[in-house]
Write a protein that holds these residues in place. Structure first.
Motif, PDB file in Angstrom:
ATOM      1  N   GLU A  30       0.797  -1.226   0.000  1.00 42.29           N
ATOM      2  CA  GLU A  30       0.000   0.000   0.000  1.00 42.29           C
ATOM      3  C   GLU A  30       0.834   1.283   0.000  1.00 42.29           C
ATOM      4  O   GLU A  30       0.572   2.198  -0.769  1.00 42.29           O
ATOM      5  CB  GLU A  30      -0.922  -0.023   1.217  1.00 42.29           C
ATOM      6  N   ASN A  31       1.835   1.364   0.839  1.00 44.18           N
ATOM      7  CA  ASN A  31       2.622   2.597   0.956  1.00 44.18           C
ATOM      8  C   ASN A  31       3.993   2.492   0.300  1.00 44.18           C
ATOM      9  O   ASN A  31       4.837   3.364   0.485  1.00 44.18           O
ATOM     10  CB  ASN A  31       2.776   2.970   2.431  1.00 44.18           C
TER      11      ASN A  31
ATOM     12  N   ASN B 157     -10.602  -1.131  -4.153  1.00 45.53           N
ATOM     13  CA  ASN B 157     -10.444  -1.849  -2.893  1.00 45.53           C
ATOM     14  C   ASN B 157      -9.857  -0.975  -1.778  1.00 45.53           C
ATOM     15  O   ASN B 157      -9.449  -1.493  -0.737  1.00 45.53           O
ATOM     16  CB  ASN B 157      -9.570  -3.092  -3.100  1.00 45.53           C
ATOM     17  N   LYS B 158      -9.831   0.327  -2.011  1.00 43.11           N
ATOM     18  CA  LYS B 158      -9.314   1.307  -1.039  1.00 43.11           C
ATOM     19  C   LYS B 158      -7.883   1.001  -0.601  1.00 43.11           C
ATOM     20  O   LYS B 158      -7.527   1.139   0.554  1.00 43.11           O
ATOM     21  CB  LYS B 158     -10.238   1.426   0.173  1.00 43.11           C
ATOM     22  N   ILE B 159      -7.054   0.588  -1.551  1.00 39.90           N
ATOM     23  CA  ILE B 159      -5.638   0.359  -1.293  1.00 39.90           C
ATOM     24  C   ILE B 159      -4.889   1.637  -1.670  1.00 39.90           C
ATOM     25  O   ILE B 159      -4.968   2.097  -2.803  1.00 39.90           O
ATOM     26  CB  ILE B 159      -5.104  -0.843  -2.105  1.00 39.90           C
ATOM     27  N   GLY B 160      -4.223   2.223  -0.694  1.00 36.96           N
ATOM     28  CA  GLY B 160      -3.459   3.444  -0.937  1.00 36.96           C
ATOM     29  C   GLY B 160      -4.256   4.722  -0.785  1.00 36.96           C
ATOM     30  O   GLY B 160      -3.763   5.799  -1.108  1.00 36.96           O
ATOM     31  N   VAL B 161      -5.502   4.617  -0.324  1.00 40.83           N
ATOM     32  CA  VAL B 161      -6.340   5.795  -0.068  1.00 40.83           C
ATOM     33  C   VAL B 161      -6.980   5.640   1.309  1.00 40.83           C
ATOM     34  O   VAL B 161      -7.113   4.531   1.827  1.00 40.83           O
ATOM     35  CB  VAL B 161      -7.441   5.969  -1.152  1.00 40.83           C
ATOM     36  N   LYS B 162      -7.406   6.780   1.888  1.00 45.92           N
ATOM     37  CA  LYS B 162      -7.940   6.697   3.259  1.00 45.92           C
ATOM     38  C   LYS B 162      -9.413   6.313   3.320  1.00 45.92           C
ATOM     39  O   LYS B 162      -9.866   5.748   4.300  1.00 45.92           O
ATOM     40  CB  LYS B 162      -7.668   8.005   4.009  1.00 45.92           C
ATOM     41  N   ASP B 163     -10.173   6.636   2.252  1.00 43.01           N
ATOM     42  CA  ASP B 163     -11.605   6.319   2.275  1.00 43.01           C
ATOM     43  C   ASP B 163     -12.167   6.285   0.856  1.00 43.01           C
ATOM     44  O   ASP B 163     -11.442   6.512  -0.122  1.00 43.01           O
ATOM     45  CB  ASP B 163     -12.366   7.324   3.146  1.00 43.01           C
ATOM     46  N   GLU B 164     -13.469   6.014   0.757  1.00 38.98           N
ATOM     47  CA  GLU B 164     -14.129   5.912  -0.548  1.00 38.98           C
ATOM     48  C   GLU B 164     -14.057   7.215  -1.335  1.00 38.98           C
ATOM     49  O   GLU B 164     -13.877   7.209  -2.547  1.00 38.98           O
ATOM     50  CB  GLU B 164     -15.612   5.515  -0.384  1.00 38.98           C
TER      51      GLU B 164
ATOM     52  N   GLU C  90     -12.017  10.255  -6.038  1.00 33.83           N
ATOM     53  CA  GLU C  90     -11.212  11.380  -6.559  1.00 33.83           C
ATOM     54  C   GLU C  90     -10.061  10.863  -7.426  1.00 33.83           C
ATOM     55  O   GLU C  90      -9.808  11.382  -8.506  1.00 33.83           O
ATOM     56  CB  GLU C  90     -10.639  12.213  -5.404  1.00 33.83           C
ATOM     57  N   LYS C  91      -9.355   9.856  -6.903  1.00 31.80           N
ATOM     58  CA  LYS C  91      -8.201   9.283  -7.638  1.00 31.80           C
ATOM     59  C   LYS C  91      -8.642   8.609  -8.933  1.00 31.80           C
ATOM     60  O   LYS C  91      -7.959   8.705  -9.946  1.00 31.80           O
ATOM     61  CB  LYS C  91      -7.437   8.294  -6.759  1.00 31.80           C
ATOM     62  N   LEU C  92      -9.791   7.932  -8.905  1.00 26.60           N
ATOM     63  CA  LEU C  92     -10.303   7.297 -10.103  1.00 26.60           C
ATOM     64  C   LEU C  92     -10.640   8.343 -11.174  1.00 26.60           C
ATOM     65  O   LEU C  92     -10.306   8.171 -12.352  1.00 26.60           O
ATOM     66  CB  LEU C  92     -11.551   6.460  -9.796  1.00 26.60           C
ATOM     67  N   ILE C  93     -11.290   9.428 -10.754  1.00 31.01           N
ATOM     68  CA  ILE C  93     -11.626  10.498 -11.693  1.00 31.01           C
ATOM     69  C   ILE C  93     -10.357  11.140 -12.242  1.00 31.01           C
ATOM     70  O   ILE C  93     -10.244  11.377 -13.441  1.00 31.01           O
ATOM     71  CB  ILE C  93     -12.552  11.542 -11.022  1.00 31.01           C
ATOM     72  N   GLU C  94      -9.400  11.389 -11.367  1.00 35.45           N
ATOM     73  CA  GLU C  94      -8.120  11.984 -11.782  1.00 35.45           C
ATOM     74  C   GLU C  94      -7.412  11.076 -12.776  1.00 35.45           C
ATOM     75  O   GLU C  94      -6.873  11.530 -13.784  1.00 35.45           O
ATOM     76  CB  GLU C  94      -7.247  12.178 -10.537  1.00 35.45           C
ATOM     77  N   PHE C  95      -7.429   9.769 -12.502  1.00 34.19           N
ATOM     78  CA  PHE C  95      -6.781   8.819 -13.395  1.00 34.19           C
ATOM     79  C   PHE C  95      -7.468   8.748 -14.749  1.00 34.19           C
ATOM     80  O   PHE C  95      -6.847   8.698 -15.791  1.00 34.19           O
ATOM     81  CB  PHE C  95      -6.717   7.423 -12.758  1.00 34.19           C
TER      82      PHE C  95
END
Length: 156
Positions: free
Chosen positions: A74-75, A138-145, A150-155
C-alpha cells in the motif's frame, strides 16, 4: 566422444595428476560484485510480496490474495525509473491481480504507480492500469471511498 567432453576429461585428469596449481595457471578466481543496498531492498520486498501468493494460493481466492498483497504494498514507493516499451504485457491470467508478477513486472508497476500517485501520468500496458483501478476500488493506498473516487476520476 565429442570434442568438448574429451577436453573436459583431459583437464580433469590433469587436475587429479598435477594438482591444483596446474589448473590455477589456466583459470583465475573472480569476485562476484555485491548487490547495492537499493537493489537488495527491492529484491527483499519482491520476495515477501511473492511469498504472500505462494503461501496462500491453495487456500484463498485470487481476489483475496490480491487484497492482501495490495495492503502489504500500500505505501511502497519505487523511485527508480524503469524503462519499458508499449509491447510489455503482464500475466494477469484474466483475473486482474498481481498473480504471476515477475521481478521486472514488479519494478515496472510499482515505479509507474509511484509516478501516478505523484501526478505524473504516463502510458503503460492496460493490465497495469486495471491493477491500479482495482487497488483504488479496494481502497488500497487511499484513506476512504471519497479519496478513491477522486483518484479514479483523476486517473480517468
Amino acid at each position: 566422444m565429442n570434442k568438448k567432453l574429451e577436453e573436459f576429461i583431459k583437464e580433469l585428469t590433469e587436475y587429479i595428476i598435477k594438482g591444483e596449481e596446474k589448473i590455477k595457471e589456466k583459470y583465475q578466481t573472480e569476485k562476484i560484485p555485491k548487490q547495492d543496498e537499493k537493489t537488495a531492498d527491492i529484491n527483499r520486498v519482491y520476495k515477501q510480496f511473492r511469498k504472500i501468493e505462494k503461501d496462500n494460493y491453495w487456500k484463498m481466492k485470487y481476489s483475496e490474495i490480491f487484497y492482501k498483497q495490495g495492503k502489504y504494498m500500500e505505501n511502497y514507493e519505487l523511485e527508480e525509473t524503469v524503462q519499458t516499451n508499449q509491447e510489455h504485457r503482464i500475466a494477469v491470467n484474466g483475473n486482474d491481480t498481481y498473480s504471476g508478477f515477475t521481478f521486472d513486472d514488479f519494478k515496472l508497476y510499482f515505479s509507474w504507480r509511484t509516478k501516478i500517485r505523484k501526478g505524473e501520468f504516463t502510458k503503460i500496458a492496460s493490465g497495469f492500469e486495471q491493477l491500479y483501478i482495482n487497488e483504488l476500488i479496494n481502497k488500497i493506498g487511499v484513506k476512504d471511498e471519497a479519496e478513491a473516487i477522486e483518484k479514479l476520476i483523476e486517473f480517468w
